[in-house]
Design a protein around this motif. Structure first.
Motif, PDB file in Angstrom:
ATOM      1  N   VAL A   1       0.841  -1.199   0.000  1.00 36.17           N
ATOM      2  CA  VAL A   1       0.000   0.000   0.000  1.00 36.17           C
ATOM      3  C   VAL A   1       0.873   1.246   0.000  1.00 36.17           C
ATOM      4  O   VAL A   1       2.023   1.208   0.436  1.00 36.17           O
ATOM      5  CB  VAL A   1      -0.963   0.038   1.224  1.00 36.17           C
TER       6      VAL A   1
ATOM      7  N   TRP B   1      -3.559   0.502  -3.502  1.00 36.29           N
ATOM      8  CA  TRP B   1      -2.928  -0.809  -3.551  1.00 36.29           C
ATOM      9  C   TRP B   1      -1.906  -0.833  -4.676  1.00 36.29           C
ATOM     10  O   TRP B   1      -2.216  -0.490  -5.809  1.00 36.29           O
ATOM     11  CB  TRP B   1      -4.009  -1.858  -3.797  1.00 36.29           C
TER      12      TRP B   1
ATOM     13  N   GLY C   1      -7.399  -7.000  -0.278  1.00 34.52           N
ATOM     14  CA  GLY C   1      -6.837  -5.899   0.495  1.00 34.52           C
ATOM     15  C   GLY C   1      -7.878  -5.276   1.411  1.00 34.52           C
ATOM     16  O   GLY C   1      -7.562  -4.809   2.501  1.00 34.52           O
ATOM     17  N   TYR C   2      -9.145  -5.288   0.978  1.00 39.19           N
ATOM     18  CA  TYR C   2     -10.225  -4.722   1.797  1.00 39.19           C
ATOM     19  C   TYR C   2     -10.394  -5.514   3.088  1.00 39.19           C
ATOM     20  O   TYR C   2     -10.549  -4.952   4.170  1.00 39.19           O
ATOM     21  CB  TYR C   2     -11.551  -4.734   1.038  1.00 39.19           C
TER      22      TYR C   2
ATOM     23  N   ALA D   1      -7.466  -4.844   5.385  1.00 40.21           N
ATOM     24  CA  ALA D   1      -7.564  -3.504   5.981  1.00 40.21           C
ATOM     25  C   ALA D   1      -8.617  -3.491   7.088  1.00 40.21           C
ATOM     26  O   ALA D   1      -8.412  -2.880   8.142  1.00 40.21           O
ATOM     27  CB  ALA D   1      -7.914  -2.477   4.901  1.00 40.21           C
TER      28      ALA D   1
ATOM     29  N   HIS E   1     -11.761   1.668  -4.462  1.00 43.12           N
ATOM     30  CA  HIS E   1     -10.555   0.850  -4.278  1.00 43.12           C
ATOM     31  C   HIS E   1      -9.631   1.341  -3.168  1.00 43.12           C
ATOM     32  O   HIS E   1      -8.455   0.974  -3.141  1.00 43.12           O
ATOM     33  CB  HIS E   1      -9.775   0.705  -5.587  1.00 43.12           C
TER      34      HIS E   1
ATOM     35  N   VAL F   1      -7.770   1.291   0.272  1.00 47.54           N
ATOM     36  CA  VAL F   1      -7.393   0.196   1.158  1.00 47.54           C
ATOM     37  C   VAL F   1      -6.868   0.691   2.505  1.00 47.54           C
ATOM     38  O   VAL F   1      -6.203  -0.045   3.227  1.00 47.54           O
ATOM     39  CB  VAL F   1      -6.349  -0.743   0.495  1.00 47.54           C
TER      40      VAL F   1
ATOM     41  N   HIS G   1     -13.359   0.918   5.773  1.00 53.38           N
ATOM     42  CA  HIS G   1     -14.146  -0.202   5.244  1.00 53.38           C
ATOM     43  C   HIS G   1     -15.265  -0.583   6.190  1.00 53.38           C
ATOM     44  O   HIS G   1     -15.148  -0.430   7.393  1.00 53.38           O
ATOM     45  CB  HIS G   1     -13.243  -1.422   5.007  1.00 53.38           C
TER      46      HIS G   1
END
Length: 149
Positions: free
Chosen positions: A62, A72, A93-94, A97, A118, A120, A125
């Motif tokens: 990241v 990312w 990646g979500y 995170a 997108h 991250v 999130h």
């Protein structure tokens, strides 16, 4: 030669060609060995090495943006989803995170809730429970103040 970023990262971490092949699901002879030669990295020393956790690998993939988000730099899936393979398991990646920010796995999918596609950055999130809570708050707001314009 165009060297895959994930292969280069694991080569620099000192993993063997075979270990990288297993980790990333690539051919160690056709993919990893030429990358090692192109980067000028000597063969790895024999013996087991401590393996990085998925969270450790997340931070290597990241980079911060100017607007307080993160993007990312690793591999992306077909729809742009950030992906990371660790120990034969594919992680988004979500999801990583979300786990970093909340100390637990998400309920259902973890998706960016900050409005930036997108993103991250940990803390940006929401999971299924967060989205359900947001819908309830929106409905309550509409009940009190009427539908928003």
């Amino acid at each position: 030669m165009n060297v895959r970023a994930d292969v280069a990262e694991l080569l620099r971490a000192g993993l063997s060609d075979r270990a990288i092949g297993r980790e990333l699901g690539v051919d160690p002879i056709a993919t990893v060995r030429p990358a090692r030669q192109a980067l000028g990295i000597p063969k790895s020393k024999p013996g087991r090495r401590p393996t990085a956790t998925p969270e450790d690998l997340f931070w290597r993939r990241v980079k911060p943006t100017d607007d307080d988000h993160m993007e990312w730099t690793g591999h992306h899936g077909a729809e742009g989803t950030p992906l990371l393979r660790h120990g034969g398991v594919l992680h988004t990646g979500y999801r990583l995170a979300f786990r970093i920010a909340n100390g637990r796995d998400p309920d259902g999918y973890a998706l960016p809730s900050c409005g930036r596609e997108h993103c991250v950055k940990p803390g940006h999130h929401g999971d299924r429970a967060d989205r359900a809570r947001e819908k309830r708050v929106d409905a309550l707001y509409a009940d009190i103040f009427g539908p928003s314009a």
